[in-house]
Structures are given as C-alpha cells and as structure tokens.
Scaffold this active site. Structure first.
Site, PDB file in Angstrom:
ATOM      1  N   PHE A   1       0.832  -1.205   0.000  1.00  0.00           N
ATOM      2  CA  PHE A   1       0.000   0.000   0.000  1.00  0.00           C
ATOM      3  C   PHE A   1       0.875   1.268   0.000  1.00  0.00           C
ATOM      4  CE2 PHE A   1      -2.231   2.775   3.354  1.00  0.00           C
ATOM      5  CZ  PHE A   1      -2.831   3.578   2.409  1.00  0.00           C
TER       6      PHE A   1
ATOM      7  N   ASN B   1       8.646  -9.234  -1.767  1.00  0.00           N
ATOM      8  CA  ASN B   1       8.530 -10.698  -1.918  1.00  0.00           C
ATOM      9  C   ASN B   1       7.071 -11.121  -2.101  1.00  0.00           C
ATOM     10  OD1 ASN B   1       7.497 -10.387   0.586  1.00  0.00           O
ATOM     11  ND2 ASN B   1       8.857 -11.837   1.618  1.00  0.00           N
TER      12      ASN B   1
ATOM     13  N   GLY C   1       2.278  -7.917  -0.390  1.00  0.00           N
ATOM     14  CA  GLY C   1       2.197  -6.938  -1.489  1.00  0.00           C
ATOM     15  C   GLY C   1       1.406  -7.512  -2.660  1.00  0.00           C
TER      16      GLY C   1
ATOM     17  N   LYS D   1      11.573 -10.936  11.052  1.00  0.00           N
ATOM     18  CA  LYS D   1      12.770 -10.987  10.207  1.00  0.00           C
ATOM     19  C   LYS D   1      12.917  -9.739   9.335  1.00  0.00           C
ATOM     20  CE  LYS D   1      13.939 -14.999   8.276  1.00  0.00           C
ATOM     21  NZ  LYS D   1      13.717 -16.304   7.604  1.00  0.00           N
TER      22      LYS D   1
ATOM     23  N   LYS E   1      25.584   1.479   3.470  1.00  0.00           N
ATOM     24  CA  LYS E   1      26.973   1.766   3.854  1.00  0.00           C
ATOM     25  C   LYS E   1      27.903   1.528   2.661  1.00  0.00           C
ATOM     26  CE  LYS E   1      30.274  -0.084   7.208  1.00  0.00           C
ATOM     27  NZ  LYS E   1      30.573  -1.503   6.945  1.00  0.00           N
TER      28      LYS E   1
ATOM     29  N   TYR F   1       5.673  -7.226  15.869  1.00  0.00           N
ATOM     30  CA  TYR F   1       5.752  -6.029  15.024  1.00  0.00           C
ATOM     31  C   TYR F   1       6.392  -4.880  15.809  1.00  0.00           C
ATOM     32  CZ  TYR F   1       4.049  -2.324  11.855  1.00  0.00           C
ATOM     33  OH  TYR F   1       3.940  -1.257  10.985  1.00  0.00           O
TER      34      TYR F   1
ATOM     35  N   LYS G   1      10.018  -3.198  15.037  1.00  0.00           N
ATOM     36  CA  LYS G   1      10.144  -1.789  14.638  1.00  0.00           C
ATOM     37  C   LYS G   1      11.023  -1.015  15.620  1.00  0.00           C
ATOM     38  CE  LYS G   1       7.598  -1.587  10.859  1.00  0.00           C
ATOM     39  NZ  LYS G   1       8.103  -1.103   9.573  1.00  0.00           N
TER      40      LYS G   1
ATOM     41  N   TYR H   1      23.855   2.423  13.093  1.00  0.00           N
ATOM     42  CA  TYR H   1      24.578   2.595  11.819  1.00  0.00           C
ATOM     43  C   TYR H   1      24.882   4.069  11.577  1.00  0.00           C
ATOM     44  CZ  TYR H   1      25.050  -1.992   9.728  1.00  0.00           C
ATOM     45  OH  TYR H   1      25.465  -3.263   9.453  1.00  0.00           O
TER      46      TYR H   1
END
Ligand code: UDP
Length: 331
Positions: free
Chosen positions: A15, A36, A40, A95, A109, A149, A153, A163
């Site tokens: 979406f 994947n 979707g 995952k 990176k 979830y 997140k 990072y």
C-alpha cells in the site's frame, strides 16, 4: 550514465510502497522496487512496469540484497503492517524488521546511500501519554500478539541509529500513524477496509470492543508528502507523521455507514489483545522541521478511498476471509 537519482524502495508492491514508487517516479527518480509479495500485490505497481526508470525485484529483503550500480536512497517499507498479518506471519514480521533492515543498512553503507525507515506509532504501544510525541518511549508488551511487530520496529530504529552513529550512514526515521487510501488490502483486517468491504458486501460492520478506542487517520498522499520532505531534510531523530484528527472507532463506523449508504448495522465483537485504547500523533516536530501538516480531511480522503474500493470486482470483494480475529486471538 543516467543523471537520475536512484532509489531502492522495499515493500514496493504494498500500500505505502506503491504510492512512494509513484511519487518518486513523478519526481523523475530511477526507482528500484523490491517485494517478496507475501502481503504486497503486483497490481499496485503494474502501471509502472512499462517505464524505463522503474525496475522490480521479486526478492525477500531479509535475505542478502544487492543492487548493481549507484544508489542514492533506500526506503525500507517492507513489512506486514496489520494486526491480522502479524498474527498469521509473526516470524516474517520479525525478520523483515531485523534482518531486512540490517541488509538495507549494509547496502547503504557500501553505496553511500541515505536510508529512511518506516517506523510506526506501534513503538508507543498502548500509550499512557496522549497525544504521543517523539520523546515518549512507549508502553509495549514484548510477548503479546503485537510484540513481533512493535519490537521489530523498535529494534529497527535502534540498529538504524547505531549505523548512523557508528558507521556514519545517513539515516531518517518516520513514525507512521494510521494511514488509509486507495490500494489498502481489502483483507488485511484493518478497520477501514474491513468496514468498507463489509458495507459493499452487505454485511454488518464489526466493531471490536465497545468502539470507544480512538485512532487518527491520515490520507496516504499527505503521508507521502511528509516522507518526501523528511528524506530531504537533515533531521536524524524520529519524526511522527500522521493526522491528529482523532475519532472513536464507533463514530468512524457511523461515518462509513453514511459514506456508503449501507443499511447494515454495527455488531460488537471481542477486543483483540493489547489493542491500543487511544492514539493521536503530536506533529509539532513535523510542522516545525518539515513545514508539513496534513491537507486532506477525512471527508475528502474517505470519498477518494471509497471510489477505489468500488472499482474492485465482486470476485475480489468476496474472496475476502471473514474479518475475524477469533482464531488468532492469543490468551
Ligand atoms: N477494528 C474494529 N473492527 C474491525 C477492525 C478493526 O473495530 O473490523 C478496531 C481495532 O480493534 C482497533 C481499530 O479498529 O481498535 C484500528 O484497527 P486497525 O487494525 O485498523 O489498526 P491498529 O489497531 O493497528 O491501529
């Protein structure tokens, strides 16, 4: 060599991902979509396939990702994103929010790209501060049904910051509140497609609990504009993007009944475990830093969204699983 900016969008067939693809294509970027297709739908991006500045990889971002050539930006939007999805596919949800973002950050990176991650109001859990501002740390149950979830997140935000500070990767974090619009999946269990689907099929509208819980719904075009501005800003801390116009689910059901003209009524079902009681974004930061605020009110947004759902075939409307959490409720 093309002069166009190159952007990778994970979750491109979803979406939000598909609307982001549209926006960056309109801004003359070269868009590389990845999905994947677990949640979707290629129909959301089919119109982009003939374009020269669009390419698509059917790939799971939780596995190693490689994109040939230069890359300027990465938007990580791949993730199941509705309570019924986390309950059906909890491991994939964890995952994509952990291994998936790790792959995106590693790619960023290597390429010197800027990454923007889709975080969520779910990082605030069932909030005991209202409205929610970015400094609030949240009230999340890690082992409840939404934990897969919410914690993914939260981890995603943590690794993104790491990072940034440790590797100097340019990062942006958007906390997305309830968003709606065309291309929402009819069977994702979310309240808006659930109610509109029920109205169109001539079923009663299912309110979970007593309907006094609140949400604040943002139209997708407003959200996309906020994300576009955040990506191009130099602000690294999380920013809420959502519409502060808060409504109870009961009143929302009444609005959908009026909008659709259905003569069905509402019926009440059990409230899912850990369902947040209230949710409203504090968007002071987005206003001040991005000069952003929502422009499309619910009346207009619902009209546009209903127009989309009316274009679905009766086959699509009816292949929906019944909107029922009962078999997934964890006690
Ligand atoms: N909800 C409802 N009926 C439905 C689907 C959802 O009353 O058929 C409620 C749900 O319990 C929650 C609210 O609507 O309180 C918003 O649910 P949604 O799944 O859209 O999003 P989230 O809970 O993640 O904000």
């Amino acid at each position: 060599m093309s002069q166009k900016k190159r952007i990778l969008i994970t979750g491109a067939a979803g979406f939000l991902g598909s609307h982001l693809c549209d926006r960056f294509i309109a801004e003359d970027y070269h868009v590389i979509g990845m999905d994947n297709l677990i949640t979707g739908n290629l129909a959301n991006i089919e119109h982009l396939f003939p374009l020269e500045n669009f390419e698509f990889y059917n790939h799971d971002v939780s596995k190693f990702i490689h994109v040939a050539g230069e890359l300027d930006y990465i938007l990580h939007f791949a993730s199941p994103a509705s309570p019924i999805d986390y309950l059906k596919i909890p491991i994939q949800t964890l995952k994509v929010g952990s291994l998936g973002i790790h792959n995106c950050l590693g790619l960023a990176k290597a390429k010197g790209a800027r990454v923007l991650i889709a975080s969520t109001s779910e990082v605030y859990g069932d909030p005991n501060v209202h409205p929610q501002k970015e400094e609030y740390w949240g009230n999340v149950n890690p082992v409840g049904p939404r934990g897969v979830y919410d914690e993914a997140k939260r981890f995603q935000e943590a690794i993104t910051m790491a990072y940034h500070t440790f590797h100097g990767v340019e990062t942006r974090i958007v906390r997305i509140f309830n968003t709606y619009g065309p291309r929402m999946r009819l069977n994702d269990g979310r309240v808006l497609p659930a109610f509109i689907g029920q109205a169109l099929r001539g079923e009663d509208l299912t309110i979970f609990g007593d309907g006094s819980q609140t949400r604040s719904f943002c139209y997708v075009d407003d959200l996309v504009e906020g994300i576009y501005r955040l990506l191009h800003s130099d602000y690294v801390q999380p920013v809420n993007i959502g519409n502060p116009d808060e409504i109870t689910i009961k009143d929302f059901a009444e609005e959908i009944i009026k909008l659709t003209g259905t003569d069905q009524k509402v019926i009440y079902k059990e409230l899912p475990v850990d369902d947040p009681k209230q949710r409203q974004p504090d968007i002071t930061k987005a206003r001040e830093i991005l000069g952003w605020e929502p422009k499309i009110d619910r009346a207009e947004g619902l009209k546009r969204t209903y127009a989309y759902f009316k274009t679905l075939s009766s086959e699509e409307l009816n292949k929906v699983e019944h909107n029922n959490f009962d078999k997934y409720i964890i006690r």
